[in-house]
Design a protein around this motif. Sequence first.
Motif, PDB file in Angstrom:
ATOM      1  N   ILE A 177     -10.377 -13.000   8.551  1.00  0.00           N
ATOM      2  CA  ILE A 177      -9.441 -12.226   7.746  1.00  0.00           C
ATOM      3  C   ILE A 177      -9.992 -10.803   7.720  1.00  0.00           C
ATOM      4  O   ILE A 177     -11.176 -10.587   7.972  1.00  0.00           O
ATOM      5  CB  ILE A 177      -9.275 -12.780   6.314  1.00  0.00           C
ATOM      6  N   CYS A 178      -9.140  -9.859   7.427  1.00  0.00           N
ATOM      7  CA  CYS A 178      -9.556  -8.463   7.344  1.00  0.00           C
ATOM      8  C   CYS A 178      -9.423  -8.010   5.896  1.00  0.00           C
ATOM      9  O   CYS A 178      -8.387  -8.221   5.268  1.00  0.00           O
ATOM     10  CB  CYS A 178      -8.696  -7.594   8.255  1.00  0.00           C
ATOM     11  N   ILE A 179     -10.481  -7.412   5.388  1.00  0.00           N
ATOM     12  CA  ILE A 179     -10.497  -6.887   4.023  1.00  0.00           C
ATOM     13  C   ILE A 179     -10.789  -5.397   4.110  1.00  0.00           C
ATOM     14  O   ILE A 179     -11.723  -4.978   4.791  1.00  0.00           O
ATOM     15  CB  ILE A 179     -11.567  -7.599   3.172  1.00  0.00           C
ATOM     16  N   GLN A 180      -9.993  -4.598   3.407  1.00  0.00           N
ATOM     17  CA  GLN A 180     -10.227  -3.164   3.338  1.00  0.00           C
ATOM     18  C   GLN A 180     -10.810  -2.823   1.970  1.00  0.00           C
ATOM     19  O   GLN A 180     -10.514  -3.492   0.986  1.00  0.00           O
ATOM     20  CB  GLN A 180      -8.925  -2.384   3.550  1.00  0.00           C
ATOM     21  N   THR A 181     -11.624  -1.792   1.928  1.00  0.00           N
ATOM     22  CA  THR A 181     -12.289  -1.433   0.671  1.00  0.00           C
ATOM     23  C   THR A 181     -12.485   0.067   0.533  1.00  0.00           C
ATOM     24  O   THR A 181     -12.685   0.764   1.530  1.00  0.00           O
ATOM     25  CB  THR A 181     -13.654  -2.146   0.553  1.00  0.00           C
ATOM     26  N   ASN A 182     -12.422   0.529  -0.710  1.00  0.00           N
ATOM     27  CA  ASN A 182     -12.796   1.903  -1.041  1.00  0.00           C
ATOM     28  C   ASN A 182     -14.284   1.982  -1.388  1.00  0.00           C
ATOM     29  O   ASN A 182     -14.839   3.068  -1.445  1.00  0.00           O
ATOM     30  CB  ASN A 182     -11.986   2.413  -2.241  1.00  0.00           C
ATOM     31  N   SER A 183     -14.902   0.847  -1.663  1.00  0.00           N
ATOM     32  CA  SER A 183     -16.309   0.803  -2.103  1.00  0.00           C
ATOM     33  C   SER A 183     -17.129   0.002  -1.086  1.00  0.00           C
ATOM     34  O   SER A 183     -17.570  -1.107  -1.361  1.00  0.00           O
ATOM     35  CB  SER A 183     -16.409   0.190  -3.493  1.00  0.00           C
ATOM     36  N   TYR A 184     -17.324   0.576   0.089  1.00  0.00           N
ATOM     37  CA  TYR A 184     -17.950  -0.126   1.206  1.00  0.00           C
ATOM     38  C   TYR A 184     -19.331  -0.689   0.869  1.00  0.00           C
ATOM     39  O   TYR A 184     -19.593  -1.865   1.070  1.00  0.00           O
ATOM     40  CB  TYR A 184     -18.035   0.802   2.420  1.00  0.00           C
TER      41      TYR A 184
END
Length: 134
Positions: free
Chosen positions: A9-16
């Motif tokens: 699955i792909c998860i995007q984040t602003n807080s890497y």
Amino acid sequence: MKNSYVHHICIQTNSYSETIEFYKRTLGFEVVQESPDFHGREFNTWLRLGTFYIELQTGKQSEFLAQVNSNSEGLVHFCIWVENLKFEVERLQKMNVHFIKKNDEIIYQVENGCLCKLIAPEGTIIELRNNQGI
């Protein structure tokens, strides 16, 4: 689709930094590839737990990603089977993980087993379950 399986699955984040540490330290994923400056993103990173992968990526340059909403269509959570749910919850409580409680309980019974849900730094809901059946 004979002989197919879910790869990632792909998860995007602003807080890497916070997100990658959560998946590594809290859930035991390992980083298998980290690509900085990937197609306009600060990072695109592959994490692995057994044969399951998460593609973790930041938004594109100058893009702030909207928060996840569990009342929307699409992926609501993903589940990890654990051998000893009580042990895992006790371990995670020591790490101050944010759990979603049901009737004020962290672990609760569902049809054929027990589960709990926690929230990753980027907002993904992760279910831990002690029963492999459906």
